[in-house]
Enzyme design. Structure first.
Site, PDB file in Angstrom:
ATOM      1  N   SER A   1       3.748  -1.965 -16.166  1.00  0.00           N
ATOM      2  CA  SER A   1       4.883  -2.211 -15.280  1.00  0.00           C
ATOM      3  C   SER A   1       4.995  -3.691 -14.944  1.00  0.00           C
ATOM      4  O   SER A   1       6.006  -4.137 -14.418  1.00  0.00           O
ATOM      5  CB  SER A   1       4.703  -1.419 -13.989  1.00  0.00           C
ATOM      6  OG  SER A   1       3.659  -1.998 -13.223  1.00  0.00           O
TER       7      SER A   1
ATOM      8  N   GLY B   1       3.029  -4.898 -12.744  1.00  0.00           N
ATOM      9  CA  GLY B   1       2.335  -4.948 -11.462  1.00  0.00           C
ATOM     10  C   GLY B   1       0.846  -5.224 -11.689  1.00  0.00           C
ATOM     11  O   GLY B   1       0.373  -5.214 -12.824  1.00  0.00           O
ATOM     12  N   VAL B   2       0.134  -5.467 -10.589  1.00  0.00           N
ATOM     13  CA  VAL B   2      -1.264  -5.871 -10.698  1.00  0.00           C
ATOM     14  C   VAL B   2      -2.119  -4.789 -11.362  1.00  0.00           C
ATOM     15  O   VAL B   2      -2.883  -5.066 -12.293  1.00  0.00           O
ATOM     16  CB  VAL B   2      -1.848  -6.180  -9.288  1.00  0.00           C
ATOM     17  CG1 VAL B   2      -3.269  -6.683  -9.399  1.00  0.00           C
ATOM     18  CG2 VAL B   2      -0.975  -7.183  -8.565  1.00  0.00           C
ATOM     19  N   ASP B   3      -1.967  -3.546 -10.900  1.00  0.00           N
ATOM     20  CA  ASP B   3      -2.889  -2.501 -11.362  1.00  0.00           C
ATOM     21  C   ASP B   3      -2.740  -2.231 -12.854  1.00  0.00           C
ATOM     22  O   ASP B   3      -3.730  -2.202 -13.586  1.00  0.00           O
ATOM     23  CB  ASP B   3      -2.674  -1.201 -10.573  1.00  0.00           C
ATOM     24  CG  ASP B   3      -2.817  -1.426  -9.073  1.00  0.00           C
ATOM     25  OD1 ASP B   3      -3.457  -2.417  -8.700  1.00  0.00           O
ATOM     26  OD2 ASP B   3      -2.285  -0.624  -8.290  1.00  0.00           O
TER      27      ASP B   3
ATOM     28  N   LYS C   1      -7.907  -2.429  -3.872  1.00  0.00           N
ATOM     29  CA  LYS C   1      -6.974  -3.435  -4.391  1.00  0.00           C
ATOM     30  C   LYS C   1      -7.615  -4.820  -4.512  1.00  0.00           C
ATOM     31  O   LYS C   1      -7.409  -5.525  -5.506  1.00  0.00           O
ATOM     32  CB  LYS C   1      -5.763  -3.507  -3.450  1.00  0.00           C
ATOM     33  CG  LYS C   1      -4.594  -4.256  -4.010  1.00  0.00           C
ATOM     34  CD  LYS C   1      -3.784  -3.342  -4.885  1.00  0.00           C
ATOM     35  CE  LYS C   1      -2.552  -3.969  -5.430  1.00  0.00           C
ATOM     36  NZ  LYS C   1      -1.780  -2.975  -6.196  1.00  0.00           N
TER      37      LYS C   1
ATOM     38  N   CYS D   1     -18.630   5.388  16.111  1.00  0.00           N
ATOM     39  CA  CYS D   1     -17.689   5.956  17.070  1.00  0.00           C
ATOM     40  C   CYS D   1     -17.789   7.485  17.114  1.00  0.00           C
ATOM     41  O   CYS D   1     -18.802   8.016  17.538  1.00  0.00           O
ATOM     42  CB  CYS D   1     -16.278   5.462  16.761  1.00  0.00           C
ATOM     43  SG  CYS D   1     -15.155   5.709  18.144  1.00  0.00           S
ATOM     44  N   TYR D   2     -16.794   8.203  16.611  1.00  0.00           N
ATOM     45  CA  TYR D   2     -16.890   9.669  16.589  1.00  0.00           C
ATOM     46  C   TYR D   2     -18.158  10.101  15.858  1.00  0.00           C
ATOM     47  O   TYR D   2     -18.836  11.039  16.274  1.00  0.00           O
ATOM     48  CB  TYR D   2     -15.654  10.251  15.889  1.00  0.00           C
ATOM     49  CG  TYR D   2     -15.605  11.766  15.844  1.00  0.00           C
ATOM     50  CD1 TYR D   2     -15.142  12.496  16.938  1.00  0.00           C
ATOM     51  CD2 TYR D   2     -16.020  12.467  14.716  1.00  0.00           C
ATOM     52  CE1 TYR D   2     -15.098  13.876  16.906  1.00  0.00           C
ATOM     53  CE2 TYR D   2     -15.979  13.845  14.671  1.00  0.00           C
ATOM     54  CZ  TYR D   2     -15.507  14.553  15.772  1.00  0.00           C
ATOM     55  OH  TYR D   2     -15.455  15.923  15.735  1.00  0.00           O
TER      56      TYR D   2
ATOM     57  N   GLY E   1     -13.121   9.172  14.277  1.00  0.00           N
ATOM     58  CA  GLY E   1     -12.149  10.251  14.130  1.00  0.00           C
ATOM     59  C   GLY E   1     -11.432  10.456  15.450  1.00  0.00           C
ATOM     60  O   GLY E   1     -11.918   9.991  16.483  1.00  0.00           O
TER      61      GLY E   1
ATOM     62  N   SER F   1      -1.455  -4.126 -15.095  1.00  0.00           N
ATOM     63  CA  SER F   1      -1.801  -5.323 -15.871  1.00  0.00           C
ATOM     64  C   SER F   1      -3.311  -5.441 -16.038  1.00  0.00           C
ATOM     65  O   SER F   1      -3.807  -5.713 -17.132  1.00  0.00           O
ATOM     66  CB  SER F   1      -1.291  -6.589 -15.186  1.00  0.00           C
ATOM     67  OG  SER F   1       0.101  -6.540 -15.057  1.00  0.00           O
TER      68      SER F   1
ATOM     69  N   GLU G   1     -16.631  -2.129  11.266  1.00  0.00           N
ATOM     70  CA  GLU G   1     -15.767  -2.382  10.097  1.00  0.00           C
ATOM     71  C   GLU G   1     -14.528  -3.196  10.443  1.00  0.00           C
ATOM     72  O   GLU G   1     -13.875  -3.744   9.565  1.00  0.00           O
ATOM     73  CB  GLU G   1     -15.372  -1.050   9.438  1.00  0.00           C
ATOM     74  CG  GLU G   1     -14.385  -0.175  10.207  1.00  0.00           C
ATOM     75  CD  GLU G   1     -15.029   0.689  11.307  1.00  0.00           C
ATOM     76  OE1 GLU G   1     -16.151   0.382  11.742  1.00  0.00           O
ATOM     77  OE2 GLU G   1     -14.371   1.661  11.729  1.00  0.00           O
TER      78      GLU G   1
ATOM     79  N   HIS H   1     -16.767  -0.261  16.436  1.00  0.00           N
ATOM     80  CA  HIS H   1     -16.325  -0.237  15.030  1.00  0.00           C
ATOM     81  C   HIS H   1     -16.753  -1.516  14.313  1.00  0.00           C
ATOM     82  O   HIS H   1     -16.033  -2.506  14.342  1.00  0.00           O
ATOM     83  CB  HIS H   1     -14.798  -0.110  14.964  1.00  0.00           C
ATOM     84  CG  HIS H   1     -14.312   1.245  15.340  1.00  0.00           C
ATOM     85  ND1 HIS H   1     -14.235   2.283  14.449  1.00  0.00           N
ATOM     86  CD2 HIS H   1     -13.905   1.750  16.532  1.00  0.00           C
ATOM     87  CE1 HIS H   1     -13.795   3.362  15.057  1.00  0.00           C
ATOM     88  NE2 HIS H   1     -13.587   3.065  16.328  1.00  0.00           N
TER      89      HIS H   1
END
Ligand code: XMP
Length: 514
Positions: A223, A225-227, A370, A82-83, A55, A229, A171, A169
């Site tokens: 639409s 789009g990926v989502d 995603k 970290c934070y 943060g 579909s 990640e 970090h």
């Protein structure tokens, strides 16, 4: 549902979603919650482990995001990053203060590999640091297990309480063995089994949808789009022709895209569903006539989309469920999950239709990132071309044509964009930029073609590299490719006599032109 789960507590760090993604890459399900979340709620979720994110604040200052000491007494392993690491020390009686030397970037780190957290990690490894404060004195019961030249406590542990603090970090990919460290935490320390797999997600989702929908009718706005579909195919596999998909072609799609969507989802395609295509091109162009202001255009397109969809829905009559392709970052960014501010509300195409008669919303992808949606798409057998489609804004080419939208301009930008995409593919560069497209500027300028003077439009090419689309760098497309694209566009696209390449980063630019 009693699925094993890690909870990420968000203190406003820029990598909060990344933490959750990395945990899920270890096949462990993970959700993000604000630091304001009630402790009882956290306890009730019965997490296998808790991760505190980074943060931007200093944990010893007044009024900054904090946590209660009881968080560390739940009997659940906690890892502070970290934070989160500094806060853990601060709350438990250690001392955090401004570091004599600020660390930023890749740093060499010496780790104690006899610990569970650093099991199998190289003794001298590289981590990603970004901090002004540091842990000057550890809280009682902690032992230092990693350090760098400027950071005496790069990691610490209190094994009797299962508490772990790392200043770096894990990640971020620049931390070379970050995934291994997170893996060690979720498996060896939290005892997770790793049951988060996309094939089982598909199976359990289909079962859950069947149970929920029963014999009901389901409506989905597709639409292309990926989502949407992936959501549509998941529903189709679950309830077949109880699902109706309405695809509104607003005439602002990429070249041939409407037909491509119809090929996949239409009657000749592989899926069992009812498909309705609405060719509303003229209607949208009519509404956009004479409108130049970007926000106004966006509003018109969003609203008209809803109106067209509603009209179709009325013809279908009462339905029981409406499908939405909401994904997890939408949930987090709309402020429902983590701590991040509402960044993209303007990107929502136009909200929910008011007059569609439905009982309930189904959001089958609500918990997925995603990359997970894409994996589900592949599991479901959706063509790769569709699954890896680059992002395309809801208002479509409407915001890639600067100024007034007309059918002629749509054709120009569609043709130019198709050439750009063809040449990028031919050069094997499709996966290099994260997003690339042609836009039509509102500028006309003088050129010469044959022996004739021309006075025509300029097309701008855009290509960006980005992780999250909140910041982006212009992608360096090789000069020869740009030359080929340019030659083809000015030769093949009528009324375009100039091609420009946009090298502006975001900020100060945006990815789209409007
Ligand atoms: P900007 O232009 O804001 O774009 O830098 C960042 C990313 O968001 C996409 N974008 C949109 N997506 N509706 C959407 O669904 C929108 O109105 C919209 N505007 C921008 C853009 O394509 C890029 O990927």
């Amino acid at each position: 549902m009693d699925r094993e789960k890690i909870i990420v507590i968000d203190f406003g760090g820029q990598y909060n979603q990344l933490v959750a993604r990395r945990v899920r890459e270890c096949h462990v399900y993970c959700e993000i919650y604000s630091y304001k979340t009630d402790l009882e709620q956290i306890r009730a979720m019965n997490p296998k482990g808790i991760i505190l994110t980074g943060g931007p604040n200093s944990c010893y200052e007044e009024g900054v995001p904090s946590c209660r000491e009881e968080l560390f007494e739940l009997g659940v392993p906690v890892l502070g990053l970290c934070y989160g690491a500094q806060l853990m020390m601060h709350v438990l009686g250690g001392r955090v203060c401004k570091a004599p030397v600020r660390e930023y970037g890749r740093v060499e780190m010496m780790v104690d590999t006899s610990t569970r957290l650093f099991h199998d990690v190289t003794p001298l490894t590289v981590c990603w640091m970004s901090h002004n404060d540091y842990i000057e004195k550890m809280a009682p019961g902690f032992r230092m297990i990693a350090h760098t030249a400027d950071c005496p406590v790069a990691a610490a542990q209190n094994t009797s309480r299962d508490l772990y603090a790392v200043q770096f970090h894990p990640e971020v990919l620049h931390t070379l063995e970050g995934s291994k460290i997170l893996h060690n935490f979720v498996y060896d320390i939290c005892g997770c089994a790793g049951d988060w797999r996309m094939d089982s997600f598909v199976e359990t989702s289909i079962q859950a949808i069947r149970k929920k929908v029963g014999g009901g009718k389901v409506l989905c706005a597709l639409s292309g789009g990926v989502d949407s579909s992936v959501a549509a195919v998941l529903l189709s596999k679950a309830v077949g022709s109880q699902l109706t998909c309405v695809f509104v072609d607003h005439g602002l799609l990429r070249k041939n895209e409407g037909d491509e969507v119809e090929e996949v989802f239409g009657p000749g395609g592989p899926y069992d569903l009812r498909f309705i295509r609405v060719n509303a091109q003229e209607r949208f162009y009519g509404k956009l006539k004479g409108v130049e202001e970007p926000e106004h255009k966006r509003k018109i397109i969003g609203e008209e989309f809803i109106r067209v969809f509603e009209e179709e829905a009325k013809k279908i009559g009462k339905v029981d469920f409406l499908v939405q392709g909401t994904i997890y970052p939408d949930v987090v960014e709309s402020g429902l999950g983590g701590e991040s501010a509402v960044i993209k509300s303007h990107h929502n195409v136009g909200g929910l239709p008011d007059y569609v008669d439905f009982k309930e919303i189904i959001e089958p992808l609500r918990n997925l990132f995603k990359d997970e949606v894409r994996k589900v798409g592949l599991e479901l057998g959706i063509p790769e071309k569709l699954v890896y489609r680059q992002p395309f804004p809801g208002p479509g080419l409407g915001i890639r044509i600067v100024g007034e939208v007309t059918a002629e301009k749509v054709k120009m930008v569609q043709d130019a964009d198709a050439i750009y995409r063809e040449e990028i593919a031919a050069a094997g560069l499709e996966k290099t930029p994260d997003q690339y497209f042609a836009a039509l500027t509102n500028m006309r300028s003088v050129g010469v073609m044959g022996d004739e003077r021309t006075y025509d439009y300029a097309v701008a090419l855009r290509a960006v590299n980005t992780v999250d689309f909140m910041t982006a760098e212009a992608s360096q497309i090789p000069w020869e490719v740009l030359q080929r694209v340019t030659n083809r566009i000015v030769n093949e696209v009528s009324h375009v006599n100039r091609v420009l390449y946009d090298i502006t980063s975001k900020p100060p630019g945006t990815v789209e032109f409007e």
